[in-house]
Design an enzyme around this catalytic site. Structure first.
Site, mmCIF file in Angstrom:
data_model
loop_
_atom_site.group_PDB
_atom_site.id
_atom_site.type_symbol
_atom_site.label_atom_id
_atom_site.label_comp_id
_atom_site.label_asym_id
_atom_site.label_seq_id
_atom_site.Cartn_x
_atom_site.Cartn_y
_atom_site.Cartn_z
ATOM 1 N N GLU B 49 0.913 -1.182 0.101
ATOM 2 C CA GLU B 49 -0.052 -0.144 -0.178
ATOM 3 C C GLU B 49 0.894 1.145 -0.147
ATOM 4 O O GLU B 49 1.767 1.222 0.982
ATOM 5 C CB GLU B 49 -0.775 0.070 1.222
ATOM 6 N N ASP B 60 -6.777 8.431 10.515
ATOM 7 C CA ASP B 60 -5.352 8.101 10.869
ATOM 8 C C ASP B 60 -5.106 8.633 11.944
ATOM 9 O O ASP B 60 -5.242 9.596 12.607
ATOM 10 C CB ASP B 60 -4.509 8.643 9.586
ATOM 11 N N TYR B 172 -10.672 -5.641 3.255
ATOM 12 C CA TYR B 172 -9.878 -4.830 4.202
ATOM 13 C C TYR B 172 -10.886 -4.862 5.582
ATOM 14 O O TYR B 172 -11.971 -4.193 5.426
ATOM 15 C CB TYR B 172 -9.784 -3.415 4.007
#
Ligand SMILES: Cc1ncc(COP(=O)(O)O)c(C=O)c1O
Lengths: 404, 259
Positions: B49, B60, B172
């Site tokens: 990635e 994040d 994911y």
């Protein structure tokens, strides 16, 4: 085109206001947004919830707020100028309408903790106030830059029992505080309600906050009819950061013939200088570079320091039902002083933007004799020190035209 | 390099009995991020990635936030990162991970073509949930880009069904309710979600977010097909350990997953 009276009702499917709005959030937040949507619809249709909210706003918040006609300033400008006095709310701004509603909703959802973002600290203070009233925990995220600029509001929030976290990431201002509040909420949604401060964020927030601020426009509409012998104002003008005081006010007038005007800070004019984008969970207009990196807004008023705008405003602008303009720091400081001197009202710097536009346009695009309703969204106590330091840096000329 | 199809490649490895390892590197971070990507590939990664940094990386945690700020401050752009990626042969498929505004600003079709031209196989866009994804998914598919969708511990069964039918490349599985970042313990939600996903799909299921140590990776791979390791890798780069540090770390994960 949609008929005007259908505008500012329920958003379309997937939280859309025309091309704008939506729910662009990580999968982890989808269920929290869905829960909020269901809970709000249930509460909003529940007479018991509405009665409790009305009672809190009346006896705790001080509603209804009056409409005041500025005779002296109106004469000077050649117009009739009416102020919707949201500065008279408890905690000094319209922000209380929203947080009392959201805190009540949070309580109904069984949440015990509120998180909020704040720029200048007004929404943070309002949220901390509501948390104290409801006996909830409260965490306020504030950009580290703003924490330095707004020491007094930080102390106020702490006095009210809230925890204030200085956000050190990104540009360390309001947009980063929103990111941090969302990050908190991802991890804590089971017990925590994110009490967002304006008509922005993922669906259903822009809708919820507008409905909770609708009371401003509904009251103002009937009050204006009393003052204007049954008529509606020709112009309705509000300052726009995210756009909550404007959305609430416009909602009361969108089906009249009134010209609706939102005034942004020149350094944060997302409608003028922004392009469509997707940030903070919504598609709207944002200041950004060619690659899609979000730019910082810059304004004398921290409450308008947001590089975007609520999605419903982007829509109202696009369909031409409202227009969006901006005012510079210098015009705003002049308007701030003007209202203080002519009416004995010290406005917050945010609504001073709306007044700055009226002063500029009276006798131009606002014809002489027009009736103008301006939402005075907050009082200026929080800004006095800033205005003082600005004045000290640029002292007035003495009688001989020199700087003393 | 010619594009390696992400899903076909991961399925082949998985079906051969291998647990999948996908490290993440923030594009444009420091002078040697590309060397770090090459080192990760050489140390046993099955796909990579590469982050296209965004000014407001809302999902994040502190490590990737810091990396994003640093990369942007040193002038990183999507075009620059993609051009660098296209200049090397990593030998394994690459997926970019970015936020939706970076794609929306470029335009769906233009970004999909840029990725394809750079030899990128897939895209991960964590703030684009399945309900909003259609316009991008269509443009990406037309350019041959596989879009990896995410499932979370709070995803309902009905949504999960929709997500697994739309995801390409892999699924994911977000291991915990929270932002990216290292955690001392493996969250209990990680294996639970992986098991729920495995029940409803044959697409490779990789757990990411909060996989910080080789032991945690091995633990969750009792159920999952593999792991995405982000903050732990980026942390090494921020600490100045460079491509060697990344190589060592990825090697440790590989060993743990193989044993
Ligand atoms: C007094 C006042 N008015 C206006 C605003 C801007 O918010 P909005 O555009 O949501 O009304 C703020 C924000 O802090 C404020 O404090």
């Amino acid at each position: 085109m949609t008929a005007a009276f259908e505008v500012m009702r329920e958003p379309a499917e997937r939280g859309r206001f025309g091309d704008y709005g939506g729910r662009f959030v990580p999968e982890s937040l989808v269920s929290a947004c869905e829960e909020l949507d269901r809970s709000f619809h249930k509460a909003w249709g529940d007479p018991h919830f509405r009665a409790r909210l009305d009672s809190l706003l009346r006896y705790y918040g001080g509603r209804p707020t009056p409409v005041w006609e500025c005779a002296r300033l109106g004469d000077q400008l050649g117009i009739r100028l009416l102020l919707k006095r949201e500065d008279l709310n408890h905690t000094g701004s319209h922000k209380l309408n929203n947080v009392i509603g959201q805190a009540l909703l949070a309580e109904q959802m069984g949440k015990t903790r509120l998180v909020a973002e704040t720029g200048a600290g007004q929404h943070g203070v309002a949220t901390a106030t509501a948390a104290a009233l409801f006996g909830m925990e409260c965490m306020v995220y504030m950009g580290a830059v703003d924490v330095e600029r707004q020491e007094l509001n930080v102390f106020r929030m702490r006095l009210l029992g809230a925890e204030v976290t200085a956000v050190e990431s990104g540009s360390r201002t309001l947009k980063d505080a929103i990111n941090e509040a969302l990050r908190d909420w991802v991890a804590t949604a089971a017990t925590t309600h994110y009490c967002i401060g304006s008509v922005m964020g993922p669906h259903p927030y822009p809708f919820i906050v507008r409905e909770l601020q609708r009371i401003v426009g509904e009251e103002a509409r009937s009050q204006c009819r009393e003052v204007l012998a049954g008529g509606d104002p020709d112009v309705v003008v509000c300052c726009v950061g995210g756009g909550s005081n404007a959305a609430g006010t416009f909602a009361g007038f969108v089906d009249t013939g009134a010209r609706l005007v939102g005034v942004e800070a020149a350094g944060g004019a997302a409608m003028h200088n922004g392009v469509p984008g997707v940030v903070h969970g919504m598609r709207s207009m944002f200041l950004q570079d060619e690659d899609g990196q979000i730019l910082e807004a810059e304004s004398i008023s921290a409450g308008l320091d947001y590089p975007g705008i609520g999605p419903e405003h982007a829509h109202l602008g696009k369909i031409g039902r409202a227009e969006y303009v901006d005012a510079s720091d210098d015009e705003v400081l002049a308007a701030f002083r003007l209202l203080a001197e002519t009416e004995g009202i010290i406005p917050a710097l945010e609504p001073a933007h709306a007044l700055a536009w009226v002063v500029r346009e009276a006798g131009r695009s606002i014809p002489k004799g027009s009736a103008v309703l301006l939402t005075l969204s907050g009082r200026g106590d929080k800004d006095v020190a800033l205005v003082m330091s600005r004045s000290a840096r640029q002292p007035e000329l003495d009688s001989e035209g020199r700087r003393p | 390099m010619s594009r390696t199809e992400l899903e076909r490649s991961l399925r082949r490895q998985r079906d051969a009995g291998r647990k999948l390892l996908v490290p993440y590197v923030t594009g444009g971070l420091g002078p040697d991020w590309l060397l770090a990507a090459e080192a990760a590939a050489a140390a046993g990664a099955d796909a990579l990635e590469i982050g296209l940094p965004f000014s407001d990386p809302m999902i994040d945690g502190p490590v990737i936030q810091r990396a994003s700020v640093a990369a942007l401050a040193s002038g990183a752009t999507p075009a620059g990162i993609l051009s660098a990626v296209s200049s090397v042969d990593l030998g394994i498929p690459v997926a970019v991970m970015t936020y939706y505004n970076i794609i929306a600003r470029a335009g769906h079709k233009r970004m999909a073509n840029l990725l394809a031209e750079a030899g990128v196989a897939g895209a991960i866009v964590p703030d684009l949930p399945v309900d909003e994804a259609e316009p991008w998914l269509a443009a990406a598919a037309a350019a041959g880009i596989e879009t990896v969708l995410l499932a979370a511990p709070t995803t309902t069964d009905a949504r999960l069904k929709e997500i697994v039918t739309r995801t390409r490349g892999f699924l994911y599985a977000v291991g915990l309710m929270g932002v990216t970042g290292e955690r001392a313990e493996l969250a209990s939600t990680a294996a639970d979600l992986a098991a729920r996903c495995k029940e409803v799909t044959d697409v490779p299921v990789l757990v990411g977010v909060g996989i910080s140590t080789p032991a945690q990776a091995a633990q969750v791979c009792a159920v999952a097909d593999g792991v995405v390791v982000g903050s732990a890798v980026v942390h090494r780069l921020l600490d100045g350990e460079g491509p060697e540090g990344v190589s060592r770390l990825v090697g440790e994960f590989r060993t743990a997953l193989d044993s």
